[in-house]
Enzyme design. Structure first.
Site, PDB file in Angstrom:
ATOM      1  CB  SER A   1      50.633  39.604  72.139  1.00 13.28           C
ATOM      2  OG  SER A   1      51.659  38.635  72.068  1.00 13.28           O
TER       3      SER A   1
ATOM      4  CE1 TYR B   1      47.746  35.398  74.574  1.00 12.56           C
ATOM      5  CE2 TYR B   1      49.707  35.794  73.244  1.00 12.56           C
ATOM      6  CZ  TYR B   1      48.891  36.125  74.311  1.00 12.56           C
ATOM      7  OH  TYR B   1      49.224  37.195  75.112  1.00 12.56           O
TER       8      TYR B   1
END
Length: 249
Positions: free
Chosen positions: A139, A152
């Protein structure tokens, strides 16, 4: 890309990118092991795909379950050539001063420890066979902070380092470790992000997200030698050159 004779184990295969990856890999000739906590969903998907697929319920946050999943894959298909670390979580989304520590840790268990568990269970099998590919969904959050995503961002940064470590330690022994940063994808995770109303990603429209078969097709491309220039690193689907190589619009 022809994957005839290859076996891929895909975590988070019950929906989204994982389910599309299973379909696309199977269509390319691979045998697939579908791993997820949602036993009913992966059983349904295995039925859809047919004899090339086996459903293996598993919580990747528990190493012994992942180790058993790999053994079940070997029993069913006889080999493990491709490991796709796809399973991920982002909810609950909260700023650090308000985050529930236990829930924060559960995201780390899935996104970081789960990736390590997959690598740890697959590596001895692949090394014994002379090599294999370990593909991990990364990501952009691994490289820059996003408000209310401390769990995250931290876990994706750690997972990126695990890809680099796998290449550092085993790249010369036939292990192809790569990460894919897909950008924002139209999956359930984006609905959770939208509902939070926090940070710019939550303000995106549904039409701004790419469909989940795009990263699945990129993962298929990453199984081949054309992706070898990125071994130990991250491939970004935001890059127009990569989209062209993969054959995406």
């Amino acid at each position: 890309m022809d994957l005839t004779g290859k076996t891929a184990l895909i975590t988070g295969a019950s929906r989204g990118i994982g389910a599309e990856t299973a379909r696309i890999f199977a269509a390319a000739g691979a045998k697939v092991a579908l791993v997820a906590r949602g036993a009913e969903a992966i059983a349904e998907l295995a039925g859809e795909i047919g004899e090339r697929a086996v459903a293996i319920p598993c919580d990747i946050a528990r190493y012994w379950e992942v180790e058993q999943a790999v053994q079940n894959c070997l029993t069913a298909h006889g080999s493990l050539d491709i490991m796709v670390n796809n399973a991920g979580a982002i909810a609950p989304i909260a700023r650090m001063a308000e985050a529930d520590p236990e829930a924060w840790g559960e995201v780390i268990d899935v996104n970081l420890k789960g990736v390590f568990h997959g690598m740890r269970a697959a590596l001895p099998v692949m090394l014994g066979a002379g090599g294999g590919s370990i593909l991990t969904i990364g990501s952009g959050a691994a490289h820059g902070p996003m408000e209310a995503w401390s769990h995250y961002c931290a876990s994706k940064a750690g997972a990126h380092m695990l890809t680099r470590m796998a290449h550092k330690e085993y790249g010369q022994k036939g292990i192809r470790a790569l990460s894919l940063s897909p950008g924002t994808v139209a999956t359930r995770m984006q609905r959770d992000i939208k509902a939070s109303g926090i940070n710019p990603v939550s303000q995106l429209e549904w039409s701004d997200h790419i469909p989940p078969d795009w990263p699945a097709k990129a993962l298929l491309w990453m199984c081949g030698a054309q992706a070898d220039g990125w071994l130990g690193d991250e491939i970004s689907l935001r890059d127009p050159e990569i989209r062209s190589k993969v054959g995406l619009g």
